[in-house]
Scaffold this active site. Structure first.
Site, short mmCIF file in Angstrom:
data_model
loop_
_atom_site.label_atom_id
_atom_site.label_comp_id
_atom_site.label_asym_id
_atom_site.label_seq_id
_atom_site.Cartn_x
_atom_site.Cartn_y
_atom_site.Cartn_z
N LYS A 1 0.93 4.15 -3.36
CA LYS A 1 0.71 5.70 -2.07
C LYS A 1 1.84 6.45 -2.86
O LYS A 1 1.60 7.51 -2.87
CB LYS A 1 -0.36 6.03 -1.31
CG LYS A 1 -1.22 5.07 -1.13
CD LYS A 1 -2.27 5.27 -2.69
CE LYS A 1 -3.44 5.03 -2.06
NZ LYS A 1 -4.88 5.29 -2.73
N TYR B 1 0.72 -1.32 0.01
CA TYR B 1 0.30 0.20 0.03
C TYR B 1 0.93 1.09 0.11
O TYR B 1 0.60 2.09 -0.92
CB TYR B 1 -0.42 -0.08 1.47
CG TYR B 1 -2.00 1.36 1.70
CD1 TYR B 1 -3.05 1.53 0.54
CD2 TYR B 1 -1.49 2.16 2.08
CE1 TYR B 1 -4.11 2.79 0.57
CE2 TYR B 1 -1.92 3.57 2.62
CZ TYR B 1 -3.23 3.63 1.58
OH TYR B 1 -4.22 4.45 1.35
#
Length: 136
Positions: A48, A44
């Site tokens: 991002k 993640y």
């Protein structure tokens, strides 16, 4: 995470580079968590952080967007969505950013009102049901 976040953002950026009007705006979704280490959710964080880098790169004068166009990223912590409420029923939702806030923010930015500087990473900080912005 790469397919969901990075691929879709690269595709949106490619389309914006060809079809966005001069002075237009492209807003991508990063994450506040990816401003620092993300142990336990490294995929993640990587995805991002890539969005943050893409935003800064697009904002450069040689980034490929039309003249005067801006690239920005919003960096929420948790958005108040039906799925988040379903999967986190016991969470403190007073710290979640309402989608209405995001929609109003985008409406202002589209009208070129209160737009942050090109390349900004805009943190959406929500506490006690009140959202404030912080620019990176």
């Amino acid at each position: 995470m790469l397919k969901q976040s990075v691929s879709s953002s690269v595709l949106a950026s490619s389309i914006a580079s060809k079809y966005l009007k001069p002075g237009g705006i492209l807003v991508l979704t990063g994450a506040k968590a990816a401003l620092g280490p993300t142990p336990g959710m490294i995929g993640y964080g990587l995805a991002k952080a890539a969005i943050h880098h893409l935003t800064k790169s697009l904002a450069d004068e040689n980034g490929g967007l039309p003249t005067g166009a801006q690239a920005l990223s919003i960096l929420p912590v948790t958005l108040d969505t039906p799925m988040n409420r379903k999967w986190m029923p016991k969470a403190d939702t007073s710290t979640w950013t309402p989608l209405e806030f995001v929609a109003e923010l985008f409406s202002k930015w589209i009208k070129n009102e209160e737009r942050p500087p090109n390349g900004s990473l805009v943190q959406l900080n929500t506490k006690e049901n009140k959202t404030t912005l912080e620019f990176e």
